[in-house]
Motif scaffolding. Sequence first.
Motif, PDB file in Angstrom:
ATOM      1  N   ALA A   1       2.298   1.672  -3.540  1.00  0.00           N
ATOM      2  CA  ALA A   1       1.243   2.163  -4.427  1.00  0.00           C
ATOM      3  C   ALA A   1       0.944   3.634  -4.169  1.00  0.00           C
ATOM      4  CB  ALA A   1      -0.016   1.325  -4.255  1.00  0.00           C
ATOM      5  N   ALA A   2       0.995   4.051  -2.907  1.00  0.00           N
ATOM      6  CA  ALA A   2       0.700   5.450  -2.564  1.00  0.00           C
ATOM      7  C   ALA A   2       1.693   6.411  -3.198  1.00  0.00           C
ATOM      8  CB  ALA A   2       0.681   5.624  -1.048  1.00  0.00           C
TER       9      ALA A   2
ATOM     10  N   GLU B   1       0.026   6.961  -6.493  1.00  0.00           N
ATOM     11  CA  GLU B   1      -1.326   7.507  -6.380  1.00  0.00           C
ATOM     12  C   GLU B   1      -1.356   8.950  -5.891  1.00  0.00           C
ATOM     13  OE1 GLU B   1      -3.100   4.692  -3.755  1.00  0.00           O
ATOM     14  OE2 GLU B   1      -3.337   3.178  -5.313  1.00  0.00           O
TER      15      GLU B   1
ATOM     16  N   GLU C   1       0.826  -1.207   0.000  1.00  0.00           N
ATOM     17  CA  GLU C   1       0.000   0.000   0.000  1.00  0.00           C
ATOM     18  C   GLU C   1       0.866   1.266   0.000  1.00  0.00           C
ATOM     19  OE1 GLU C   1      -1.987  -3.497   1.528  1.00  0.00           O
ATOM     20  OE2 GLU C   1      -0.265  -2.450   2.365  1.00  0.00           O
ATOM     21  N   SER C   2       1.989   1.210   0.690  1.00  0.00           N
ATOM     22  CA  SER C   2       2.905   2.358   0.711  1.00  0.00           C
ATOM     23  C   SER C   2       3.547   2.565  -0.653  1.00  0.00           C
ATOM     24  CB  SER C   2       3.991   2.160   1.765  1.00  0.00           C
ATOM     25  OG  SER C   2       3.425   2.093   3.049  1.00  0.00           O
TER      26      SER C   2
END
Length: 106
Positions: free
Chosen positions: A30-31, A34, A27-28
């Motif tokens: 991907a952030a 994003e 998630e990090s």
Amino acid sequence: ADALAAYVEHGFVETAEGTVTLACAPESEAATFENAGTVIDDIRGLGLRALIACGQAVEDPSPAAFAGPIADALLNGSMRAYKGLGHFGPLQDPDRIAADVIKFLA
């Protein structure tokens, strides 16, 4: 060599299957992609002098795609693309990058 060793030591973790994966959460990672637009909005108009560096030998998607817009958002920003270097340019050619950092800061 020290920077590469630190990246390998701290940037990866062993999995239960005996392979390795990035130490940061998916998630990090991907952030990073994003949230690029919001970072640019946050720095738009800042007057600090900054040199945004990126490698030229990259494939999309890549954080290098953010370099130009980030430099453009800064009032005193400029960009330097390093031919032959990729996403990990400072690990690929640390002497070249260090010399440019010293020159920029002088």
